[in-house]
Design a protein around this motif. Structure first.
Motif, PDB file in Angstrom:
ATOM      1  N   SER A 140      -4.224  -3.394   2.329  1.00 32.34           N
ATOM      2  CA  SER A 140      -4.442  -1.950   2.425  1.00 32.34           C
ATOM      3  C   SER A 140      -5.779  -1.587   3.065  1.00 32.34           C
ATOM      4  CB  SER A 140      -4.358  -1.314   1.033  1.00 32.34           C
ATOM      5  OG  SER A 140      -5.310  -1.920   0.155  1.00 32.34           O
ATOM      6  N   LEU A 166      -2.259   0.693  -4.256  1.00 30.15           N
ATOM      7  CA  LEU A 166      -1.194  -0.304  -4.180  1.00 30.15           C
ATOM      8  C   LEU A 166      -0.131   0.020  -5.217  1.00 30.15           C
ATOM      9  CD1 LEU A 166      -3.413  -3.529  -3.980  1.00 30.15           C
ATOM     10  CD2 LEU A 166      -2.117  -2.513  -2.102  1.00 30.15           C
ATOM     11  N   HIS A 220       2.651  -8.518   1.320  1.00 24.48           N
ATOM     12  CA  HIS A 220       1.363  -8.537   0.613  1.00 24.48           C
ATOM     13  C   HIS A 220       0.658  -9.891   0.694  1.00 24.48           C
ATOM     14  CE1 HIS A 220       4.284 -10.113  -2.286  1.00 24.48           C
ATOM     15  NE2 HIS A 220       3.279 -10.764  -2.832  1.00 24.48           N
ATOM     16  N   PRO A 257       0.850  -1.196   0.000  1.00 21.56           N
ATOM     17  CA  PRO A 257       0.000   0.000   0.000  1.00 21.56           C
ATOM     18  C   PRO A 257       0.882   1.241   0.000  1.00 21.56           C
ATOM     19  CG  PRO A 257      -0.641  -1.543   1.733  1.00 21.56           C
ATOM     20  CD  PRO A 257       0.682  -2.008   1.220  1.00 21.56           C
TER      21      PRO A 257
END
Length: 209
Positions: A132, A79, A125, A72
């Motif tokens: 995010s 992103l 991630h 993020p």
């Protein structure tokens, strides 16, 4: 002394390298809709990103640690795929902002069963708590963790500085002793010469009957 100063500067550079901005990362930023959701898809995207092409140019970290990241960029949910200095993250989430990695300490990622206590920033991630949509706090700090592999290098540098400092200190003491001894010897020699001159002067006095 100059060598010691240079080594100290090297230590400062090494221990702060993980917290420095990485300007070259800006050239690799790409806004994306979604990050890869598996290790396999991450490898594919990383190959496409080809961070290795710039790895030798950047000066932020070891070339082998200039890795693909998908993170993020702010609290709006944006992103970005970017090549950045890979480092270990401990129990919190990570964000990419203004050419550097930042951590969000409001989310204890390690409390989730899907999140290990320690993970690489390039893998962030893959952990759902760090998506995010879950990053709702504005409390971010610069990443200052030192990559585990680099800690050995730092230790070696500290030892090198300690050894070098000890050697220079010992040499300084030795030089001082030698100079002091030489001064004393010169003083003693001068005193002996003065005594000999006095004796010669006495012997040269005329003998009176």
């Amino acid at each position: 002394m100059e060598c010691i100063v240079q080594l100290c500067l090297l230590i400062i550079t090494l221990t702060t390298s993980a917290a420095q901005r990485c300007p070259l990362s800006a050239r690799t930023e790409t806004i994306v809709i979604q990050c890869p959701e598996s290790e396999e898809s991450t490898k594919i995207r990383a190959q496409t990103k080809a961070c290795y092409r710039l790895a030798q140019e950047q000066t932020c970290t070891n070339s082998s640690k200039f890795k693909y990241h998908c993170l993020p960029t702010d609290l709006s949910g944006n992103l970005v795929e970017v090549c950045a200095a890979e480092t270990y993250i401990y129990g919190v989430c990570v964000l990419y902002n203004n050419t550097e990695l930042q951590i969000n300490e409001s989310i204890n990622c390690s409390q989730s069963s899907t999140c290990p206590h320690r993970f690489l920033s390039s893998e962030a991630h893959l952990y759902k708590p760090c998506e995010s949509a879950n990053l709702t706090s504005t409390t971010y700090k610069r990443v200052t963790t030192v990559p585990e592999d680099d800690s050995k290098l730092h230790t070696s540098v500290y030892i090198l500085v300690a050894v070098t400092g000890t050697i220079y200190f010992s040499i300084g003491i030795l030089v001082f002793i030698i100079m002091r001894w030489t001064k004393i010897q010169r003083k003693n020699k001068k005193e002996v010469n003065d005594e000999e001159d006095i004796l010669l002067d006495e012997n040269d006095e005329p003998f009176c009957i």
